[in-house]
Design a protein around this motif. Structure first.
Motif, mmCIF file in Angstrom:
data_model
loop_
_atom_site.group_PDB
_atom_site.id
_atom_site.type_symbol
_atom_site.label_atom_id
_atom_site.label_comp_id
_atom_site.label_asym_id
_atom_site.label_seq_id
_atom_site.Cartn_x
_atom_site.Cartn_y
_atom_site.Cartn_z
ATOM 1 N N TRP A 1 -11.172 -2.080 42.675
ATOM 2 C CA TRP A 1 -10.564 -1.620 43.926
ATOM 3 C C TRP A 1 -11.424 -1.487 45.002
ATOM 4 N N HIS A 2 -12.703 -1.840 44.712
ATOM 5 C CA HIS A 2 -13.793 -2.133 45.956
ATOM 6 C C HIS A 2 -14.491 -3.155 45.389
ATOM 7 N N HIS A 3 -14.363 -4.575 45.446
ATOM 8 C CA HIS A 3 -15.507 -5.351 44.987
ATOM 9 C C HIS A 3 -16.042 -6.026 46.079
ATOM 10 N N ALA A 4 -17.322 -5.504 46.169
ATOM 11 C CA ALA A 4 -18.112 -6.108 47.216
ATOM 12 C C ALA A 4 -18.973 -7.316 46.955
ATOM 13 N N ILE A 5 -19.003 -8.365 47.914
ATOM 14 C CA ILE A 5 -19.565 -9.475 47.756
ATOM 15 C C ILE A 5 -21.139 -9.328 48.675
ATOM 16 N N TYR A 6 -21.972 -9.157 48.373
ATOM 17 C CA TYR A 6 -23.385 -9.274 49.068
ATOM 18 C C TYR A 6 -23.903 -10.739 49.371
ATOM 19 N N PHE A 7 -24.322 -11.180 48.164
ATOM 20 C CA PHE A 7 -25.044 -12.572 47.969
ATOM 21 C C PHE A 7 -24.285 -13.612 47.495
ATOM 22 N N ARG A 8 -23.883 -13.632 46.239
ATOM 23 C CA ARG A 8 -23.154 -14.548 45.396
ATOM 24 C C ARG A 8 -21.639 -14.315 45.656
ATOM 25 N N ASN A 9 -20.945 -15.440 45.527
ATOM 26 C CA ASN A 9 -19.247 -15.186 45.691
ATOM 27 C C ASN A 9 -18.850 -14.912 44.244
ATOM 28 N N THR A 10 -18.543 -13.720 43.967
ATOM 29 C CA THR A 10 -18.131 -13.481 42.635
ATOM 30 C C THR A 10 -16.711 -12.287 42.813
ATOM 31 N N ALA A 11 -15.618 -12.920 42.511
ATOM 32 C CA ALA A 11 -14.451 -12.034 42.741
ATOM 33 C C ALA A 11 -13.692 -12.283 41.278
ATOM 34 N N PRO A 12 -13.828 -11.182 40.294
ATOM 35 C CA PRO A 12 -13.040 -11.177 39.047
ATOM 36 C C PRO A 12 -11.583 -11.244 39.108
ATOM 37 N N GLU A 13 -10.789 -11.834 38.216
ATOM 38 C CA GLU A 13 -9.529 -11.927 38.331
ATOM 39 C C GLU A 13 -8.704 -10.523 38.427
ATOM 40 N N SER A 14 -9.740 -9.476 37.850
ATOM 41 C CA SER A 14 -8.991 -8.180 38.064
ATOM 42 C C SER A 14 -8.975 -7.536 39.317
ATOM 43 N N SER A 15 -9.793 -8.126 40.450
ATOM 44 C CA SER A 15 -10.089 -7.449 41.768
ATOM 45 C C SER A 15 -8.752 -7.437 42.317
ATOM 46 N N HIS A 16 -8.428 -6.098 43.288
ATOM 47 C CA HIS A 16 -7.424 -5.948 44.014
ATOM 48 C C HIS A 16 -7.714 -5.860 45.476
ATOM 49 N N LEU A 17 -8.878 -5.334 45.909
ATOM 50 C CA LEU A 17 -9.421 -5.439 47.065
ATOM 51 C C LEU A 17 -10.842 -5.964 47.095
ATOM 52 N N VAL B 1 -12.003 -6.668 54.598
ATOM 53 C CA VAL B 1 -11.599 -6.454 53.589
ATOM 54 C C VAL B 1 -10.344 -7.198 53.074
ATOM 55 N N VAL B 2 -10.109 -8.101 51.838
ATOM 56 C CA VAL B 2 -9.060 -8.936 51.808
ATOM 57 C C VAL B 2 -8.281 -8.497 50.620
ATOM 58 N N PRO B 3 -6.982 -7.995 50.344
ATOM 59 C CA PRO B 3 -6.339 -7.665 49.298
ATOM 60 C C PRO B 3 -6.011 -8.942 48.521
ATOM 61 N N LEU B 4 -6.290 -8.974 47.371
ATOM 62 C CA LEU B 4 -6.019 -10.117 46.442
ATOM 63 C C LEU B 4 -4.688 -9.945 45.502
ATOM 64 N N SER B 5 -4.368 -8.517 45.798
ATOM 65 C CA SER B 5 -3.245 -8.476 44.948
ATOM 66 C C SER B 5 -2.143 -7.529 45.797
ATOM 67 N N ASN B 6 -1.079 -7.158 45.136
ATOM 68 C CA ASN B 6 -0.079 -6.256 45.944
ATOM 69 C C ASN B 6 0.108 -4.908 45.166
ATOM 70 N N GLU B 7 -0.971 -4.518 44.327
ATOM 71 C CA GLU B 7 -0.863 -3.373 43.679
ATOM 72 C C GLU B 7 -1.064 -2.378 44.658
ATOM 73 N N ASN B 8 -0.050 -1.147 44.654
ATOM 74 C CA ASN B 8 -0.006 -0.007 45.490
ATOM 75 C C ASN B 8 -1.278 1.013 45.252
ATOM 76 N N PHE B 9 -2.201 0.687 46.360
ATOM 77 C CA PHE B 9 -3.245 1.693 46.122
ATOM 78 C C PHE B 9 -2.876 3.389 46.015
#
Length: 301
Positions: A264-280, A114-122
């Motif tokens: 807050w839990h953007h899972a990548i299974y097949f294609r690489n898609t990480a919206p700009e709103s993703s935190h984790l 799991v890669v944190p993409l932002s510093n928003e406090n969970f």
């Protein structure tokens, strides 16, 4: 309020890797690919999780192949020799949740991929002590896909087709949980939880009571593999995994939870898609090259 963020990195020996189909468009078993990629990106993955905790003034702990792990694995190997090293690691993280709950009020567990993409406090966003455990569940779209795929599997199995099924799949865990609930309490309503990210309080863990009757539950799960009430293809993927038992315990103990959204839990299974709103970002396909690109983009300012 005392809080902690933790993860686990266990480099499973190659001889202990269980057989799994490859990732999408890959050529080697996903277990071996995971081992290689996690080892390659270990320094960076540790760094970004540590940085996320540091930026939020929260303690970070990483549990690895130490004496504590060896003792836990040895206990499982002796008492439950049918459980794979991968599943032991996943039971270990639940065990560590309970160990940390002796000292901390609120705990955030992150799989090591799991890669944190932002510093928003969970913790500040989800307020788990007030609003309930925060965790991802299968949504309505996923449930429909599970049902549709299950119907195809029923037909394919009858014709002898190779289904290339994984006992780690959401489909396997959905039906395994359903079977466990029906066997014990004649209940069918349940969710399937992804334990790759868990925000939970010490009080909530007490209510979940995960390891109560653990031996009995494993015995029932073993019996289910021979229960001809279920199609053979389902029984082939029934097993002994932490998420099936987690889902079972949440259903049986009526635990309050919040569903982590895709930010807050953007899972990548097949294609690489990480919206700009993703935190984790949960890099299930282990494409850490892509994850690092997204991390660098978001943290270059």
């Amino acid at each position: 309020m005392k809080r902690v963020i933790f993860s686990i990195y266990i480099d499973i020996e190659e001889k202990d890797l269980d057989e799994q189909p490859p990732f999408y468009r890959d050529t080697i078993p996903k277990t071996l690919r995971t081992k290689l990629k996690m080892k390659e990106y270990y320094p960076w993955l540790k760094q970004v999780q540590e940085k996320y905790a540091e930026n939020n003034n929260i303690k970070y702990k990483l549990f690895e192949n130490d004496a504590r792990w060896i003792s836990y694995k040895t206990h499982f190997n002796e008492k439950y020799p049918f459980i794979t090293a991968y599943n032991i690691v996943n039971f270990y993280k639940i065990h560590l949740l309970y160990e940390l709950a002796k000292e901390y009020d609120e705990i955030l567990y992150l799989d090591f991929d799991v890669v944190p993409l932002s510093n928003e406090n969970f913790f500040e966003h989800w307020k788990i002590s007030k609003n309930g455990m925060a965790i991802k569940i299968e949504d309505e779209k996923a449930r429909k896909q599970i049902m549709a795929t299950s119907r195809r599997y029923n037909s394919a199995y009858v014709t002898g087709s190779n289904l290339n099924l994984s006992n780690r799949s959401p489909i396997a865990k959905h039906w395994n949980t359903r079977a466990l609930l029906l066997y014990t309490y004649n209940k069918t309503k349940h969710e399937i939880f992804n334990t790759g990210i868990i925000g939970v309080s010490a009080e909530q863990l007490k209510k979940i009571d995960y390891f109560e009757n653990f031996d009995e539950i494993l015995e029932i799960m073993t019996d289910l593999k021979d229960d001809d009430m279920w199609p053979m293809w389902m029984r082939d993927v029934f097993g002994w995994d932490n998420e099936t038992i987690w889902s079972y315990k949440i259903a049986m103990n009526n635990i309050t939870y919040q569903c982590l959204d895709d930010n807050w839990h953007h899972a990548i299974y097949f294609r690489n898609t990480a919206p700009e709103s993703s935190h984790l970002l949960h890099v299930i396909n282990k494409d850490f090259e892509y994850a690092k690109e997204k991390y660098d983009e978001r943290n270059s300012l």
